[in-house]
Motif scaffolding. Structure first.
Motif, PDB file in Angstrom:
ATOM      1  N   LEU A  72       0.893  -1.153   0.000  1.00  0.00           N
ATOM      2  CA  LEU A  72       0.000   0.000   0.000  1.00  0.00           C
ATOM      3  C   LEU A  72       0.927   1.197   0.000  1.00  0.00           C
ATOM      4  O   LEU A  72       1.937   1.186   0.690  1.00  0.00           O
ATOM      5  CB  LEU A  72      -0.883   0.010   1.253  1.00  0.00           C
ATOM      6  CG  LEU A  72      -2.064   0.980   1.238  1.00  0.00           C
ATOM      7  CD1 LEU A  72      -3.110   0.532   0.235  1.00  0.00           C
ATOM      8  CD2 LEU A  72      -2.687   1.079   2.612  1.00  0.00           C
ATOM      9  N   VAL A 253      -6.818   5.146  -2.336  1.00  0.00           N
ATOM     10  CA  VAL A 253      -7.110   3.869  -1.677  1.00  0.00           C
ATOM     11  C   VAL A 253      -8.607   3.569  -1.770  1.00  0.00           C
ATOM     12  O   VAL A 253      -9.010   2.442  -2.088  1.00  0.00           O
ATOM     13  CB  VAL A 253      -6.662   3.893  -0.197  1.00  0.00           C
ATOM     14  CG1 VAL A 253      -6.987   2.578   0.484  1.00  0.00           C
ATOM     15  CG2 VAL A 253      -5.187   4.181  -0.085  1.00  0.00           C
ATOM     16  N   LEU A 263      -7.655  -5.305  -0.696  1.00  0.00           N
ATOM     17  CA  LEU A 263      -6.506  -4.624  -0.089  1.00  0.00           C
ATOM     18  C   LEU A 263      -5.440  -5.626   0.337  1.00  0.00           C
ATOM     19  O   LEU A 263      -4.294  -5.266   0.558  1.00  0.00           O
ATOM     20  CB  LEU A 263      -6.951  -3.782   1.112  1.00  0.00           C
ATOM     21  CG  LEU A 263      -7.604  -2.442   0.774  1.00  0.00           C
ATOM     22  CD1 LEU A 263      -7.996  -1.702   2.043  1.00  0.00           C
ATOM     23  CD2 LEU A 263      -6.691  -1.575  -0.066  1.00  0.00           C
ATOM     24  N   ALA A 264      -5.824  -6.903   0.468  1.00  0.00           N
ATOM     25  CA  ALA A 264      -4.853  -7.911   0.856  1.00  0.00           C
ATOM     26  C   ALA A 264      -3.891  -8.219  -0.284  1.00  0.00           C
ATOM     27  O   ALA A 264      -2.831  -8.796  -0.066  1.00  0.00           O
ATOM     28  CB  ALA A 264      -5.573  -9.184   1.286  1.00  0.00           C
TER      29      ALA A 264
ATOM     30  N   MET B   1      -0.580  -8.924   5.083  1.00  0.00           N
ATOM     31  CA  MET B   1      -0.313  -7.575   5.574  1.00  0.00           C
ATOM     32  C   MET B   1      -0.701  -7.456   7.036  1.00  0.00           C
ATOM     33  O   MET B   1      -0.013  -6.857   7.830  1.00  0.00           O
ATOM     34  CB  MET B   1      -1.104  -6.593   4.716  1.00  0.00           C
ATOM     35  CG  MET B   1      -0.743  -5.154   4.987  1.00  0.00           C
ATOM     36  SD  MET B   1      -1.341  -4.106   3.660  1.00  0.00           S
ATOM     37  CE  MET B   1      -3.033  -4.653   3.498  1.00  0.00           C
ATOM     38  N   PRO B 130      -8.040  -1.812   7.156  1.00  0.00           N
ATOM     39  CA  PRO B 130      -6.708  -1.720   7.760  1.00  0.00           C
ATOM     40  C   PRO B 130      -6.610  -0.458   8.625  1.00  0.00           C
ATOM     41  O   PRO B 130      -7.048   0.606   8.188  1.00  0.00           O
ATOM     42  CB  PRO B 130      -5.773  -1.621   6.551  1.00  0.00           C
ATOM     43  CG  PRO B 130      -6.540  -2.196   5.424  1.00  0.00           C
ATOM     44  CD  PRO B 130      -7.984  -1.947   5.697  1.00  0.00           C
ATOM     45  N   VAL B 133      -5.520   2.847   7.121  1.00  0.00           N
ATOM     46  CA  VAL B 133      -6.468   3.436   6.186  1.00  0.00           C
ATOM     47  C   VAL B 133      -7.682   3.990   6.936  1.00  0.00           C
ATOM     48  O   VAL B 133      -8.144   5.105   6.679  1.00  0.00           O
ATOM     49  CB  VAL B 133      -6.891   2.374   5.152  1.00  0.00           C
ATOM     50  CG1 VAL B 133      -7.916   2.941   4.203  1.00  0.00           C
ATOM     51  CG2 VAL B 133      -5.683   1.880   4.386  1.00  0.00           C
TER      52      VAL B 133
END
Lengths: 324, 327
Positions: A72, A253, A263-264, B1, B130, B133
């Motif tokens: 990210l 994002v 997002l993974a 992650m 996350p 974020v």
């Protein structure tokens, strides 16, 4: 084995569902927007709308690549800022120097992306924290390059950017071009490796995918798209601003999430992100035309972004797996 | 992650490496000495007290940041700066310079802060956004709340009693703020080391699945961590209000990055599960002395931002590296 197969079916279905959801959101956003903005379909309104979409679309494509690789990039907005202020200082209102400015912007994107990539892949720092740290380096440097808003872009560029060819806005053509670049990249080995690394880095490593190099590539590509975003901002606004990219990081994002990319990492694509970026930009439009009081606009916008991010979590909520 | 990575102890390296707290303390002393060499008077008593006072605000904000980061799974709270600002704005408006309004003002400010933390916690746990974020998005929302609440104009004033509590000299010419920081710091250490919540927090941070299997209420612990983080940020905002007496719309925003950096310097692992508040407090002092040194060297705001970013990167590469794929 059947479990894995079922998982795969589930996975494919998940992607398709969210793809459908993205298109549905786009349709709703367009419908609401055209109801609120009376001349929405006029060529002038279309041209200026698309002109504001391009920066977000470009950065969203870049963020998609980084996210697909399992990372990210929280510094993308700062990279946009740095690339734009460097480019505006280089061009300094002269059309002759514009190619040089484009090269400078791309150079900045390349350098920033390479730094991020090296930090993440070689120093093995967590991508989110590492790019958070580099974002301060980039935005600080942007302030050094251009302490206060200023500089000018040759009017030929700003005029051309808001022009249209055969009735099609140039900005729309640029969005199509960005999508085409993505499609070309998608067929390239580097992007296949990006998907592999993002899906399962250990498995990719075991299959002789150059994991570290692929990660660096992902951040470099992200930086290059950030540079394109910076150039679009300059062409749209006509001058430089050392804070211009601040809001773009989170929006990128959110666009990726709305576009159905996990997002993974490893699942999704930039096509959805392009639509997601347009949805987000339309929402900003809608907030403006819905006569939301000025003081409440940012609140509504922030809430919409959070809701968009929450969309990514809804499938997780339904499955009720033990917490990650 | 977001998989909790349990760091295996690096044998051989840890043998000669001093603990992070001692290391950070040494760096702080070294920075003070460097400052005294560059600009005589930097290490004077009054100047040091002043630095400690600036460090106190960061130190209090970083209490919550420590809690959230220990919780692991990429836990972090980027909204602390904005929450502190909002809390100060609410505080000043409700207080309106009157001692009689202190209790309702502080209560309301902390309640709003806690509510923001609750939303963060719910987003991170139930919706699995996350943390980076989620809390980054929350910055935008809180900024929106600030604009909606103030209409772009900060009003009000700190109550005199609050100001004298924060700025008044107690013993050895030390301002009350430093004693408040000490008190809150002890509270933080007690919370982390001596309560069920603290133990659950470390368990969740070290290995979420194992914690879940041993009956720790993972989600409840995480949500509480974010609520506490926002509440401590709100408290720091109130203290800052007492110090500055009047507020502006970005009063505490700049504490976002340093709050994370202070935790990292203090040796709390970003992966979670290992760390504590003592290190963070030293980390806050190190960062503040560094800022003071940069100011003394006449280094402008833009370059200071760059230096802050680089410092965080260097620290991360010392403490925060992930495992190799090859291992």
């Amino acid at each position: 084995m059947t479990g894995a197969a079922a998982g795969l079916v589930d996975r494919v279905r998940g992607v398709q569902l969210s793809g459908l959801a993205t298109v549905a959101m786009l349709v709703v956003a367009v419908a609401v927007n055209s109801a609120l903005q009376p001349n929405f379909w006029d060529s002038y309104a279309l041209t200026s709308n698309f002109a504001t979409f391009v920066p977000l679309v470009a950065i969203a494509v870049g963020q998609t690549i980084v996210v697909l690789s399992g990372g990210l990039d929280l510094s993308l907005g700062a990279q946009v800022t740095l690339a734009s202020v460097v480019a505006v200082q280089v061009v300094d209102g002269s059309l002759d120097r514009f190619p040089l400015a484009v090269a400078a912007a791309l150079g900045v994107g390349l350098a920033c992306g390479a730094l991020n990539g090296l930090v993440v892949a070689l120093l093995r720092l967590q991508p989110i924290v590492a790019t958070f740290a580099t974002s301060f380096v980039f935005s600080g440097l942007a302030l050094v390059v251009l302490p206060t808003p200023g500089g000018s872009v040759p009017f030929e560029i700003t005029t051309a950017y808001r022009d249209s060819v055969l009735g099609v806005p140039v900005a729309l053509l640029l969005i199509v071009a960005l999508a085409l670049v993505w499609l070309v990249l998608r067929r390239h080995r580097v992007l296949r490796h990006v998907y592999a690394v993002g899906g399962d880095a250990d498995a990719a490593y075991a299959s002789l995918v150059p994991v570290a190099r692929t990660r660096v590539w992902a951040y470099v590509l992200g930086g290059l798209f950030a540079a394109l975003s910076a150039l679009a901002i300059l062409a749209n606004t006509g001058s430089g601003d050392p804070f211009v990219g601040n809001e773009l990081t989170l929006a990128s994002v959110a666009a990726v999430v709305i576009g159905g990319t996990a997002l993974a990492g490893g699942r999704g694509g930039a096509g959805g992100s392009v639509l997601g970026a347009i949805v987000l930009a339309l929402v900003t439009n809608i907030i403006f035309f819905a006569d939301v009081p000025t003081d409440y606009r940012q609140l509504v916008n922030g809430a919409v972004i959070i809701l968009a991010l929450a969309l990514a979590g809804i499938p997780a909520l339904q499955k009720r797996r033990p917490s990650a | 992650m977001s998989t909790p990575v349990v760091d295996t102890p690096r044998r051989g390296l840890t043998a000669w490496r001093p603990g992070p707290v001692a290391l950070a303390g040494t760096v702080a002393v070294a920075l003070v000495i460097a400052g005294e060499i560059v600009s005589p008077g930097f290490a004077g008593y009054g100047q040091l007290v002043n630095l400690m006072r600036v460090a106190a605000f960061l130190g209090v904000i970083a209490i919550g940041q420590t809690i959230v980061i220990i919780a692991g799974g990429g836990g972090v709270d980027l909204s602390v700066g904005k929450v502190a600002t909002f809390s100060a704005i609410i505080g000043s408006r409700v207080m309106a310079g009157d001692d009689a309004n202190i209790v309702p003002a502080v209560a309301l400010a902390l309640l709003v802060a806690a509510a923001i933390g609750l939303v963060n916690g719910l987003g991170v746990t139930l919706l699995r956004i996350p943390p980076f974020v989620m809390t980054l998005g929350m910055i935008g929302v809180v900024q929106g709340l600030i604009l909606a609440y103030t209409g772009g104009q900060a009003e009000g004033r700190a109550a005199p009693a609050l100001t004298s509590l924060v700025n008044g000299r107690v013993i050895l010419d030390l301002p009350g703020l430093l004693f408040l920081w000490l008190l809150l710091g002890l509270l933080a250490v007690w919370l982390l080391r001596r309560t069920t919540f603290g133990w659950s927090l470390f368990a969740v941070g070290a290995n979420r699945t194992a914690a879940e299997l041993t009956g720790v209420r993972v989600n409840r612990t995480l949500i509480l961590a974010y609520v506490l983080s926002a509440t401590f940020a709100g408290l720091a905002g109130i203290l800052l209000l007492g110090y500055t007496e009047s507020v502006f719309l970005d009063l505490a925003d700049q504490y976002m990055l340093p709050s994370v950096a202070a935790v990292v310097i203090g040796g709390t692992l970003l992966a979670g599960g290992i760390g504590g508040y003592a290190g963070t407090a030293v980390g806050a002092i190190v960062l503040t002395v560094l800022q003071g040194l940069l100011t003394t060297l006449d280094i402008g705001g833009a370059w200071r931002t760059v230096v802050n970013g680089v410092v965080l990167l260097v620290l991360l590469s010392l403490y925060g590296r992930q495992r190799r794929l090859r291992s």
